[in-house]
Motif scaffolding. Structure first.
Motif, mmCIF file in Angstrom:
data_model
loop_
_atom_site.group_PDB
_atom_site.id
_atom_site.type_symbol
_atom_site.label_atom_id
_atom_site.label_comp_id
_atom_site.label_asym_id
_atom_site.label_seq_id
_atom_site.Cartn_x
_atom_site.Cartn_y
_atom_site.Cartn_z
ATOM 1 N N ASN A 14 0.832 -1.200 0.000
ATOM 2 C CA ASN A 14 0.000 0.000 0.000
ATOM 3 C C ASN A 14 0.869 1.254 0.000
ATOM 4 O OD1 ASN A 14 -1.580 -2.041 2.186
ATOM 5 N ND2 ASN A 14 -2.789 -1.318 0.460
ATOM 6 N N ARG A 15 1.914 1.209 0.837
ATOM 7 C CA ARG A 15 2.889 2.292 0.892
ATOM 8 C C ARG A 15 4.281 1.690 0.799
ATOM 9 N NH1 ARG A 15 2.947 5.301 5.882
ATOM 10 N NH2 ARG A 15 2.211 3.382 6.875
ATOM 11 N N ILE A 16 5.234 2.518 0.366
ATOM 12 C CA ILE A 16 6.611 2.056 0.200
ATOM 13 C C ILE A 16 7.558 3.013 0.921
ATOM 14 C CG2 ILE A 16 8.468 1.586 -1.460
ATOM 15 C CD1 ILE A 16 6.331 0.894 -3.510
ATOM 16 N N ALA A 17 8.482 2.439 1.687
ATOM 17 C CA ALA A 17 9.544 3.210 2.332
ATOM 18 C C ALA A 17 10.862 2.830 1.673
ATOM 19 C CB ALA A 17 9.593 2.926 3.833
ATOM 20 N N VAL A 18 11.605 3.822 1.195
ATOM 21 C CA VAL A 18 12.876 3.597 0.508
ATOM 22 C C VAL A 18 14.010 3.908 1.483
ATOM 23 C CG1 VAL A 18 14.315 4.249 -1.450
ATOM 24 C CG2 VAL A 18 11.823 4.225 -1.696
ATOM 25 N N MET A 19 14.846 2.887 1.761
ATOM 26 C CA MET A 19 15.922 3.049 2.735
ATOM 27 C C MET A 19 17.285 3.168 2.064
ATOM 28 S SD MET A 19 15.129 0.660 6.057
ATOM 29 C CE MET A 19 16.596 1.358 6.864
ATOM 30 N N TYR A 20 18.144 3.925 2.716
ATOM 31 C CA TYR A 20 19.531 4.058 2.259
ATOM 32 C C TYR A 20 20.407 4.271 3.481
ATOM 33 C CZ TYR A 20 23.673 5.678 -0.253
ATOM 34 O OH TYR A 20 24.950 5.810 -0.751
ATOM 35 N N LEU A 21 21.385 3.397 3.673
ATOM 36 C CA LEU A 21 22.375 3.520 4.741
ATOM 37 C C LEU A 21 21.714 3.729 6.114
ATOM 38 C CD1 LEU A 21 25.443 3.278 4.371
ATOM 39 C CD2 LEU A 21 25.617 5.732 4.697
ATOM 40 N N GLY A 22 20.720 2.910 6.410
ATOM 41 C CA GLY A 22 20.099 2.923 7.729
ATOM 42 C C GLY A 22 19.015 3.947 7.937
ATOM 43 N N GLN A 23 18.693 4.731 6.908
ATOM 44 C CA GLN A 23 17.680 5.776 7.054
ATOM 45 C C GLN A 23 16.634 5.679 5.943
ATOM 46 O OE1 GLN A 23 19.399 9.727 7.768
ATOM 47 N NE2 GLN A 23 21.338 8.761 8.336
ATOM 48 N N ILE A 24 15.440 6.176 6.217
ATOM 49 C CA ILE A 24 14.392 6.227 5.205
ATOM 50 C C ILE A 24 14.536 7.535 4.430
ATOM 51 C CG2 ILE A 24 11.911 6.358 4.779
ATOM 52 C CD1 ILE A 24 11.450 4.533 7.122
ATOM 53 N N MET A 25 14.693 7.412 3.118
ATOM 54 C CA MET A 25 14.839 8.568 2.253
ATOM 55 C C MET A 25 13.486 9.099 1.763
ATOM 56 S SD MET A 25 18.172 9.154 1.926
ATOM 57 C CE MET A 25 18.114 8.942 3.702
ATOM 58 N N GLU A 26 12.555 8.169 1.517
ATOM 59 C CA GLU A 26 11.244 8.570 1.013
ATOM 60 C C GLU A 26 10.212 7.546 1.449
ATOM 61 O OE1 GLU A 26 9.183 10.320 -3.098
ATOM 62 O OE2 GLU A 26 11.218 9.509 -3.138
ATOM 63 N N LEU A 27 9.038 8.034 1.844
ATOM 64 C CA LEU A 27 7.935 7.185 2.275
ATOM 65 C C LEU A 27 6.647 7.770 1.741
ATOM 66 C CD1 LEU A 27 6.552 4.977 4.018
ATOM 67 C CD2 LEU A 27 6.742 6.536 5.963
ATOM 68 N N ALA A 28 5.903 6.969 0.944
ATOM 69 C CA ALA A 28 4.700 7.492 0.295
ATOM 70 C C ALA A 28 3.833 6.335 -0.169
ATOM 71 C CB ALA A 28 5.086 8.379 -0.893
ATOM 72 N N ASP A 36 0.656 12.452 3.240
ATOM 73 C CA ASP A 36 1.148 11.080 3.353
ATOM 74 C C ASP A 36 2.391 10.819 2.490
ATOM 75 O OD1 ASP A 36 0.904 8.714 4.752
ATOM 76 O OD2 ASP A 36 -0.280 7.715 3.193
ATOM 77 N N HIS A 37 3.115 11.865 2.109
ATOM 78 C CA HIS A 37 4.336 11.700 1.317
ATOM 79 C C HIS A 37 5.473 12.403 2.059
ATOM 80 C CE1 HIS A 37 5.981 11.197 -3.017
ATOM 81 N NE2 HIS A 37 6.989 11.238 -2.154
ATOM 82 N N PHE A 38 6.451 11.615 2.502
ATOM 83 C CA PHE A 38 7.556 12.118 3.313
ATOM 84 C C PHE A 38 8.879 11.902 2.581
ATOM 85 C CE2 PHE A 38 4.111 10.835 6.015
ATOM 86 C CZ PHE A 38 4.070 11.740 7.067
ATOM 87 N N ILE A 39 9.788 12.853 2.712
ATOM 88 C CA ILE A 39 11.140 12.685 2.181
ATOM 89 C C ILE A 39 12.165 13.297 3.139
ATOM 90 C CG2 ILE A 39 10.360 12.765 -0.228
ATOM 91 C CD1 ILE A 39 11.765 15.529 -0.397
ATOM 92 N N ALA A 40 13.404 12.857 2.973
ATOM 93 C CA ALA A 40 14.526 13.451 3.711
ATOM 94 C C ALA A 40 15.485 14.023 2.667
ATOM 95 C CB ALA A 40 15.212 12.405 4.583
ATOM 96 N N CYS A 41 15.264 15.271 2.306
ATOM 97 C CA CYS A 41 16.082 15.908 1.267
ATOM 98 C C CYS A 41 15.996 17.415 1.439
ATOM 99 C CB CYS A 41 15.597 15.499 -0.123
ATOM 100 S SG CYS A 41 16.585 16.175 -1.475
ATOM 101 N N HIS A 42 17.160 18.090 1.360
ATOM 102 C CA HIS A 42 17.198 19.552 1.455
ATOM 103 C C HIS A 42 16.650 20.224 0.189
ATOM 104 C CE1 HIS A 42 19.360 19.633 5.210
ATOM 105 N NE2 HIS A 42 20.376 18.939 4.713
ATOM 106 N N LEU A 43 16.798 19.583 -0.958
ATOM 107 C CA LEU A 43 16.626 20.262 -2.230
ATOM 108 C C LEU A 43 15.327 19.916 -2.940
ATOM 109 C CD1 LEU A 43 20.282 19.728 -3.487
ATOM 110 C CD2 LEU A 43 19.350 21.663 -2.194
ATOM 111 N N ARG A 44 14.479 19.105 -2.358
ATOM 112 C CA ARG A 44 13.222 18.733 -3.000
ATOM 113 C C ARG A 44 12.021 19.110 -2.126
ATOM 114 N NH1 ARG A 44 14.010 14.890 -7.224
ATOM 115 N NH2 ARG A 44 15.795 15.677 -8.370
#
Length: 330
Positions: free
Chosen positions: A232-246, A322-330
């Motif tokens: 239903n939702r997808i969390a994208v992980m990179y190096l121990g952290q979630i980069m995007e969840l939506a 319901d759309h989360f990201i960890a990014c300074h530039l987006r």
């Protein structure tokens, strides 16, 4: 409501808050701790009853460790794992026994996760006996029902794991996970060791079981196309952290984080007549979790990184419903 939709206002079944796990690296005769591997580095998400959350990322990103933490096969360094208002992060052995009636796991390799000295029937009935949830004289009937439900024959109850094919062994693992009638199942790469045709059968089985039993799943995989089919939702992980969840549709059609874009661009399109954009190759290698980069963990490979990215860790924020990201530039 569609098959892969969940009521957005329902109370979360599971909530993970600021989860950290740092494994010590020991060396020497006295096994002195010289460093720490940052396996999980501040992960937060929630999952509702009847929902499937896909956890996807490259090998070594920490997704399997997250699953093992939730089922408490590993103890977190810090953070909260809240299941129905109970923080199980620091549960003792006595409390964990009752907790595990509600949370089960399906491992990646069905052969190594099954006791070769036990029959298939004994493997599935063992949880029922340990938790004393079925009268002894009814256990055999319950095992037969589970076998039939996952696509195995009741005549196979007395066989040993080596007598089953890979797909059948994974069905046996699923039956074992269902034995306690759990609310949440962690599926850790449950189809990666199977042939493609068998993968589809197992994924469809999991989706049918979710519908029939109102199960919640955390589906862990490196294959974003498989995750996109079941989640239903997808969390994208990179190096121990979630980069995007939506929601899965947003991730698959309108990804925002550069890492998610790169992952999706490398997924093959099964139609030779459909063109595609150039694959967004990432430069460099995945940094070591023992010495992770400062700031954004992805900045060393990010095609749009700026100076700020190497100095400041981005906040995991909601940029649209319901759309989360960890990014300074987006």
């Amino acid at each position: 409501m569609g098959e892969n939709e969940v009521n957005s206002v329902s109370k979360p079944l599971l909530t993970v808050k600021n989860l950290y796990t740092h494994f010590p690296i020991r060396r020497g005769i006295f096994q002195k701790t010289v460093a720490y591997a940052h396996a999980v580095d501040g992960v937060s998400f929630s999952i509702k009853s009847g929902e499937t959350l896909g956890l996807v990322g490259e090998s070594g990103c920490g997704k399997t460790t997250v699953g093992r933490l939730i089922v408490r096969l590993e103890k977190p360094t810090s953070g909260e794992i809240i299941l129905e208002d109970k923080n199980i992060a620091n549960f003792n052995k006595k409390n964990l026994k009752s907790f595990r009636r509600n949370v089960q796991i399906i491992f990646q390799d069905p052969y190594s996760s099954l006791n070769p000295r036990m029959t298939a029937g004994a493997i599935v009935s063992e949880p029922m006996i340990i938790h004393n949830i079925v009268p002894r004289n009814k256990i055999n009937n319950e095992v037969k029902k589970l076998f039939n439900r996952v696509g195995l024959h009741s005549e196979q109850i007395d066989r040993y794991p080596h007598e089953f094919s890979g797909g059948q062994r994974q069905r046996l693992s699923i039956a074992r996970a269902l034995a306690l009638n759990p609310k949440l199942i962690i599926a850790d790469e449950p189809v990666s060791a199977l042939d493609v045709s068998i993968q589809a059968q197992v994924v469809n089985l999991l989706m049918d079981l979710q519908r029939d039993y109102q199960l919640s799943f955390i589906f862990i995989s490196h294959d974003i196309s498989v995750v996109g089919h079941i989640s239903n939702r997808i969390a994208v992980m990179y190096l121990g952290q979630i980069m995007e969840l939506a929601p899965r549709f947003d991730i698959l059609t309108e990804p925002i984080h550069p890492y998610t874009e790169s992952l999706l661009s490398s997924v093959p399109i099964p139609n030779p007549h459909i063109g595609r954009q150039k694959i967004k190759r990432l430069k460099g290698e995945v940094p070591s979790s023992i010495n992770p980069p400062s700031g954004c963990p992805f900045h060393t490979r990010c095609p749009i990184a700026e100076k700020k990215c190497s100095n400041e860790k981005p906040i995991f924020r909601e940029i649209k419903p319901d759309h989360f990201i960890a990014c300074h530039l987006r």
